[in-house]
Design a protein around this motif. Structure first.
Motif, PDB file in Angstrom:
ATOM      1  N   LYS A 280      28.138   6.632   8.326  1.00 30.17           N
ATOM      2  CA  LYS A 280      28.870   7.807   8.794  1.00 30.17           C
ATOM      3  C   LYS A 280      28.875   7.845  10.316  1.00 30.17           C
ATOM      4  CE  LYS A 280      28.332  10.880   4.832  1.00 30.17           C
ATOM      5  NZ  LYS A 280      27.963  12.244   4.381  1.00 30.17           N
ATOM      6  N   PRO A 281      29.987   8.266  10.913  1.00 29.56           N
ATOM      7  CA  PRO A 281      30.087   8.241  12.377  1.00 29.56           C
ATOM      8  C   PRO A 281      29.113   9.182  13.081  1.00 29.56           C
ATOM      9  CG  PRO A 281      31.996   9.341  11.397  1.00 29.56           C
ATOM     10  CD  PRO A 281      31.236   8.712  10.277  1.00 29.56           C
ATOM     11  N   ASP A 282      28.619  10.212  12.398  1.00 26.21           N
ATOM     12  CA  ASP A 282      27.711  11.166  13.042  1.00 26.21           C
ATOM     13  C   ASP A 282      26.232  10.804  12.869  1.00 26.21           C
ATOM     14  OD1 ASP A 282      27.719  11.625  10.335  1.00 26.21           O
ATOM     15  OD2 ASP A 282      27.544  13.811  10.510  1.00 26.21           O
ATOM     16  N   ARG A 283      25.933   9.639  12.276  1.00 29.05           N
ATOM     17  CA  ARG A 283      24.547   9.203  12.080  1.00 29.05           C
ATOM     18  C   ARG A 283      24.210   8.103  13.079  1.00 29.05           C
ATOM     19  NH1 ARG A 283      22.874  10.815   6.869  1.00 29.05           N
ATOM     20  NH2 ARG A 283      24.180  12.592   6.287  1.00 29.05           N
ATOM     21  N   ASP A 284      22.905   7.971  13.396  1.00 28.38           N
ATOM     22  CA  ASP A 284      22.514   6.900  14.314  1.00 28.38           C
ATOM     23  C   ASP A 284      22.447   5.577  13.555  1.00 28.38           C
ATOM     24  OD1 ASP A 284      20.011   6.715  12.977  1.00 28.38           O
ATOM     25  OD2 ASP A 284      19.104   8.177  14.327  1.00 28.38           O
TER      26      ASP A 284
ATOM     27  N   ASP B 236      19.756   5.230  10.750  1.00 25.58           N
ATOM     28  CA  ASP B 236      20.065   6.006   9.554  1.00 25.58           C
ATOM     29  C   ASP B 236      21.191   5.346   8.766  1.00 25.58           C
ATOM     30  OD1 ASP B 236      19.913   8.021   7.704  1.00 25.58           O
ATOM     31  OD2 ASP B 236      21.142   9.427   8.833  1.00 25.58           O
ATOM     32  N   ASN B 237      22.194   4.849   9.481  1.00 27.04           N
ATOM     33  CA  ASN B 237      23.302   4.187   8.796  1.00 27.04           C
ATOM     34  C   ASN B 237      22.857   2.890   8.132  1.00 27.04           C
ATOM     35  OD1 ASN B 237      25.551   5.883   8.957  1.00 27.04           O
ATOM     36  ND2 ASN B 237      26.007   5.261  11.053  1.00 27.04           N
TER      37      ASN B 237
END
Length: 350
Positions: A108-112, A115-116
């Motif tokens: 996801k674009p909002d995760r670091d 996390d990704n």
């Protein structure tokens, strides 16, 4: 609702709380009524044909939801995504099949990055994905077709014996030399992913989006019968074989849906992976009698004809299902097919 439409499009109008909206994955007609499934829902929707408006001759709306847990004792949790992909109407039943495959979490674009990386390593199975079932269609007091758990003539909703981890089909596939190694791979990664369904009596054809093996796509042929309150696999012939394999040359594309029109089998094909690529319809002439006479456990078919290439865009218009428009709706030959496409936003058939 989109303000523009493409030629020959079919307008589908959904309520804001409909089970199926922008994630169409299956379609089938019974007269003026259209059944649609969504791969992110645990149910189906029925749409009624509406009066034309302007140049829009084919409009469907007035949606009614049918939840699967009202019709069946599901293998997974009630409401858990069933990932329905294939649909077919035959002998008073609506047949449905889930993908049967694993899923992988996406970045996801909002995760670091860390996390990704964890998300991309996580693979899971929703138990309701391993669903193969037939649902009786019965008219209600108003004459409208409905899905019921048990019809007045004794027909009952049945699913293939199994639980949230496996069923009779996945157990048969686990030992198969072609498909067994792909059972542990998520569908979007060229793992096992059932997306097409065609029915001929008790024989079912299951079309695989994946795996595609060295460019060969596959159909799995099985036969089922009702035993008690479940469906069971039965041998296809005297040898006791439970499944046959039909490898098709679709130029490297996977099967996205199947549909019998008379004796011919139409195959909707598209990319196996998450790609913006070719969407084509292939025709297998006289497939029905050939399949009925075949006794080979595995056969190869390279003589398909390409009927049409469908338009597609970037992240949109990815074909998901194909079905005949009934003669009263088509306005032309009944064999002209209607492909339902996935689109971002509210859907519009094509």
């Amino acid at each position: 609702m989109p303000n523009t439409r493409s030629a020959n499009a079919v307008r589908l109008e959904f309520a804001p709380d409909s089970l199926v909206q922008s994630n169409l994955s299956g379609a089938a007609f019974t007269g003026d009524w259209l059944w649609v499934a969504g791969d992110e829902a645990c149910g189906l929707d029925r749409l009624r044909r509406l009066d034309p408006v302007g140049q829009e001759a084919l409009r469907f709306g007035e949606v009614r939801d049918f939840k699967l847990d009202d019709l069946l004792d599901l293998p997974g949790a009630a409401g858990e995504e069933a990932d329905l992909e294939g649909m077919a109407v035959a002998d008073g039943y609506l047949w449905v099949v889930g993908s049967h495959g694993l899923k992988r979490k996406n970045a996801k674009p909002d995760r670091d990055h860390a996390d990704n990386a964890k998300r991309l390593a996580k693979v899971a199975l929703d138990g309701n994905r391993r669903l193969l079932a037939c649902l009786p269609i019965e008219p209600d007091a108003n004459g409208e077709p409905c899905l019921v758990r048990e019809a007045q003539d004794g027909r009952r909703a049945l699913r293939l014996k199994g639980d949230a981890q496996s069923n009779l089909l996945t157990r048969a596939l686990a030992d198969d030399p072609h498909f067994g190694p792909y059972m542990a791979i998520p569908g979007k990664d060229n793992g096992l992913d059932i997306e097409g369904l065609a029915v001929d009596g008790r024989r079912l054809l299951l079309g695989l989006r994946g795996p595609v093996l060295r460019g060969w796509s596959a159909l799995i042929e099985i036969e089922v019968e009702a035993r008690g309150d479940q469906l069971r696999l039965v041998p296809l012939d005297a040898t006791g074989i439970l499944l046959r394999k039909h490898f098709l040359q679709l130029d490297g594309l996977g099967v996205r849906d199947l549909h019998f029109s008379g004796d011919d089998l139409y195959i909707l094909a598209g990319p196996t992976m998450v790609l913006n690529g070719d969407i084509r319809v292939f025709k297998w002439p006289a497939a029905r009698p050939l399949l009925a006479a075949n006794r080979e456990p595995a056969r190869f078919e390279a003589g398909l004809t390409e009927s049409v290439s469908l338009p597609h865009g970037h992240g949109t218009n990815r074909a998901e299902a194909i079905c005949d428009l009934p003669p009263g709706l088509a306005g032309r030959k009944a064999e002209l097919a209607c492909a339902v496409r996935r689109a971002r936003g509210r859907p519009q058939g094509g």
